[in-house]
Enzyme design. Structure first.
Site, PDB file in Angstrom:
ATOM      1  N   LYS A  78       0.858  -1.194   0.000  1.00 38.18           N
ATOM      2  CA  LYS A  78       0.000   0.000   0.000  1.00 38.18           C
ATOM      3  C   LYS A  78       0.888   1.236   0.000  1.00 38.18           C
ATOM      4  CE  LYS A  78      -3.950   1.800   2.661  1.00 38.18           C
ATOM      5  NZ  LYS A  78      -4.746   1.586   3.885  1.00 38.18           N
ATOM      6  N   SER A 153      -9.665   1.197   2.523  1.00 36.62           N
ATOM      7  CA  SER A 153      -8.783   2.018   1.717  1.00 36.62           C
ATOM      8  C   SER A 153      -7.666   1.236   1.025  1.00 36.62           C
ATOM      9  CB  SER A 153      -8.164   3.121   2.574  1.00 36.62           C
ATOM     10  OG  SER A 153      -7.299   2.561   3.542  1.00 36.62           O
ATOM     11  N   SER A 177      -9.772  -1.075   6.795  1.00 37.56           N
ATOM     12  CA  SER A 177      -9.135  -0.872   5.493  1.00 37.56           C
ATOM     13  C   SER A 177      -8.318  -2.035   4.945  1.00 37.56           C
ATOM     14  CB  SER A 177      -8.250   0.378   5.533  1.00 37.56           C
ATOM     15  OG  SER A 177      -9.042   1.523   5.428  1.00 37.56           O
TER      16      SER A 177
END
Lengths: 486, 98
Positions: A78, A153, A177
Site C-alpha cells: 500500500k 482504503s 481498510s
C-alpha cells in the site's frame, strides 16, 4: 508448470526454495501479469519493474536460503508505507514527488526475508475512505467486475492480490481498510492486534487505530507474511515487546471441534443485504458441520461505535496531518506573501475534499468548548466498547461476524454522501477501537451480484496464532470461490 | 438516527482557520450541510451513560518504556533536506518571518 501467478504464496515460496522456480522468472511472471491487468484494474500507483528485476537477479545469484521465508516472493505494498528511494504518495497530491529516505519497519522486514517489492498500490487519500475512490491519482477497479469498487482504503492491495499480480500485499487498517477490501475482492486479510506490528514508516492517519497487516489468497499465506512483519520495534512506542510466533506452524486445527464461536446479536440485525446474510448463514452452517459451537453474544454499544470511531479518527487525523505544511516535504504553493499563507495555500491545494472534511471535523471536536462533548466522550465510550468485546470473548474462542453489509458497489454510486459511506464501516471499526485482531476470509459469492462476501473472525489480543488456526480450519470447510476471470 | 445539526458557513470558516485550510464559498456551503449531518449523527453519544468511565485513548497493552534522552545522528542533513521544496543545502527556506 501451471501458471506461476495462480499459485499460492506458500506454494511459490516452496518452489523457489527448491529451485523449481527462479526468482527472476517468478518476478517476470508477476510483472507480465501486471502489465496485462493494469489497464483494466488500475491497482498500482508505482511499478518498480527495474528494481524488482534487479533484486530478483541478485537473489538468484545468491541462491535460495531457508532462513529467508519469502525468498524470491513478489509482493506489493500500500502506498502509505515508506519505501526508501521509491516514490510514496499516500494517494495524495500533497506528497506528489516525495521519495522517502528510509524504509518502514515492515518493508525492512520483507526485504530481509527475501521478498521482491514490485511496487506501490493505490489507496484512498491518506487511507480515508472505503472504496479507493478518494485517491487523488486513479480509480481502482474490482477484478471480479471492473464496474465495481475494490473496497478500501487498501483497495489497490486487494485488487493486485485478487488479480494475481503478486502473492501478497501489505495494507493498513484504521477502521477496516484491510478486511473490507479483502472481502470485496475475495481475498484473505488480517488486522493484527494493535502493537503487534510496528507502525514505523507508515504515513499516519489515526495513530491509536492504525495497524499494518497482510492481504493474500489464503489464511496460510497471510500467516507466513504476518510471521515476517510482526515484532517489536523501539522506533514505535506502541510496538509490543512480546515475542512473535511462527503463525504458519501454528495452523494445526483440522476442524472446528471444540471451538466456540460467538455471534454478536447486533451484527446480524437489519443492516445486512439479503445476499450477504445468506452467504454468512451458509458459512456458519459449515462451521457448525465442522464441529463448532455457535453461541449468541451481545455488544450493546454497537450503535455508538461509528460515531465514537469517527470522532477519534478525525481528531487524530487533524493532528497527524498538521505536519504537511509545504516546508519540509511535499507540495508547496507558489506566490505566497508570508508563512501563514504558505501553510494555508499548500494544504488547501494539496489535500482532497474528504481529507479536508476529516481534518476540519477533527479540529472541531478537539477545539475549546467541544472537546468534552465529542473527543473525551468518544474516548469514554471507546472504553465501554472495548470492555464489552473483552467480556464477549470470555464466552467464546472467537467472534464471528460479517465484514461489510454489502458486496462491492458500482464505482461512483456512493461518493456524494460522506455520512452514508461512514455507516458502511459498522462491522469493522470496533476492532480498531478495541485494538483486537480481525481476520477476514471469503464466505462465498453473493447470489444476486456474484461478488465475494467476506466473513470476519475476531480474536483475543495477541492470540493471532489461535485466530489464524480457527480461520484456516473454517477456510477448508467453506466452498472455494474460485478466481476472478480477468 | 439523531437530529441534523445546523452548522453555519461561518462555523465552517472557523473550522478551516483552525485547520490552516481555506475553503471556497461553494465548499463552505457544501461542508456546512455535510458537517450538520455528520455532527448530528455523532450526538448518539450523548445518550450513552459514561459517568465515572475513564477515557481510553489508546488500546496499547504495555506501558511504553522510558529511554535515556540521548541525541543520535540517525539522518544526515542532506537526507533531511532531500525532499524540501526549497532549501539551500543547510536550511529549509520559508518566506521572510521578521
Amino acid at each position: 508448470m501451471t501458471d506461476i501467478c495462480s499459485l499460492s504464496l506458500t506454494a511459490v515460496a516452496t518452489a523457489l526454495q527448491k529451485k523449481e522456480l527462479s526468482a527472476a522468472e517468478t518476478t517476470a511472471a508477476c510483472l507480465e501479469r501486471m502489465a496485462a491487468t493494469e489497464p483494466e484494474i488500475a491497482a498500482m500507483l508505482t511499478v518498480d519493474a527495474d528494481g524488482a528485476r534487479s533484486r530478483a537477479a541478485e537473489l538468484d545469484r545468491q541462491g535460495p536460503d531457508p532462513a529467508l521465508p519469502l525468498w524470491g516472493v513478489p509482493v506489493t505494498l500500500k502506498d502509505a508505507l515508506s519505501t526508501k528511494g521509491l516514490a510514496t504518495t499516500a494517494g495524495s497530491r500533497i506528497l506528489e514527488g516525495f521519495t522517502p529516505i528510509y524504509d518502514a519497519f515492515v518493508v525492512e522486514k520483507l526485504r530481509a526475508a527475501g521478498a521482491v517489492i514490485l511496487g506501490k498500490a493505490n489507496l484512498d487519500e491518506f487511507a480515508m475512505g472505503s472504496g479507493t475512490e478518494n485517491s487523488a491519482y486513479k480509480k481502482t477497479r474490482n477484478p471480479w467486475n471492473t464496474a465495481k469498487t475494490p473496497g478500501g482504503s487498501s483497495g489497490g492491495s486487494a485488487a493486485s492480490v485478487a488479480a494475481g499480480q503478486c502473492f501478497a500485499s501489505l495494507g493498513s487498517d484504521t477502521g477496516g481498510s484491510i478486511r473490507q477490501p479483502a472481502s470485496l475482492c475475495g481475498c484473505v486479510g488480517i488486522k493484527p492486534t494493535y502493537g503487534r506490528v510496528s507502525r514505523y514508516g507508515l504515513i499516519a492517519y489515526g495513530s491509536s487505530l492504525d495497524q499494518i497487516g497482510p492481504l493474500a489468497r489464503s489464511v496460510e499465506d497471510c500467516a507466513r507474511v504476518l510471521t515476517v512483519i510482526a515484532g517489536h520495534d523501539p522506533r514505535d512506542a506502541t510496538s509490543d515487546p512480546r515475542p512473535v510466533q511462527d503463525y504458519a506452524a501454528a495452523l494445526t486445527r483440522c476442524d472446528l471441534k471444540g471451538v466456540r464461536l460467538g455471534l454478536p446479536r447486533e451484527f446480524f440485525k437489519d443492516g445486512l443485504t439479503p445476499e450477504v446474510r445468506a452467504a454468512c448463514d451458509a458459512a456458519l452452517q459449515k462451521a457448525r458441520d465442522q464441529g463448532a459451537e455457535l453461541v449468541e453474544v451481545s455488544l450493546p454499544h454497537t450503535d455508538a461505535a461509528i460515531a465514537t470511531y469517527y470522532i477519534i479518527a478525525m481528531a487524530e487525523a487533524s493532528s497527524n496531518l498538521a505536519r504537511f505544511d509545504g516546508v519540509r516535504y511535499g507540495r508547496r504553493a507558489a506566490n505566497v506573501k508570508n508563512l501563514e499563507e504558505l501553510y494555508v495555500k499548500s494544504r488547501s491545494e494539496g489535500f482532497g475534499q474528504e481529507v479536508k472534511r476529516r481534518i476540519m471535523l477533527g479540529a472541531y471536536v478537539l477545539s475549546s468548548g467541544y472537546y468534552d462533548a465529542y473527543y473525551r466522550k468518544a474516548a469514554q465510550v471507546r472504553r465501554l466498547i472495548r470492555d464489552e468485546y473483552l467480556a464477549a470473548l470470555e464466552l467464546c474462542d472467537a467472534l464471528c461476524a460479517p465484514v461489510s453489509p454489502v458486496t462491492a458497489w458500482d464505482l461512483g454510486s456512493h461518493t456524494a454522501d460522506p455520512l452514508q459511506m461512514y455507516l458502511m464501516d459498522a462491522y469493522t471499526l470496533s476492532l480498531n477501537l478495541s485494538g483486537l485482531p480481525g481476520l477476514a476470509l471469503p464466505a462465498g459469492l453473493g447470489r444476486e451480484s456474484g461478488m465475494p462476501v467476506g466473513l470476519q473472525l475476531i480474536g483475543k489480543a495477541f492470540e493471532e496464532a489461535d485466530l489464524l488456526s480457527i480461520g484456516h480450519a473454517l477456510e477448508r470447510a467453506l466452498p472455494h470461490i474460485g478466481r476472478p476471470q480477468i | 438516527m439523531a437530529e441534523n445539526k445546523t452548522i453555519s458557513p461561518e462555523e465552517v470558516a472557523h473550522m478551516a482557520a483552525l485547520s490552516r485550510l481555506s475553503v471556497s464559498a461553494e465548499e463552505q456551503a457544501l461542508f456546512a450541510r455535510q458537517f450538520g449531518d455528520i455532527l448530528g449523527y455523532m450526538d448518539v453519544l450523548a445518550q450513552v451513560d459514561t459517568e465515572n468511565v475513564e477515557p481510553l485513548y489508546s488500546p496499547a497493552q504495555h506501558a511504553a518504556p522510558g529511554r535515556e534522552d540521548q541525541a543520535v545522528n540517525r539522518r544526515t542533513r542532506q537526507e533531511v533536506l532531500a525532499n524540501a521544496p526549497e532549501q539551500d543545502g543547510e536550511y529549509f527556506i520559508v518566506p521572510r518571518i521578521v
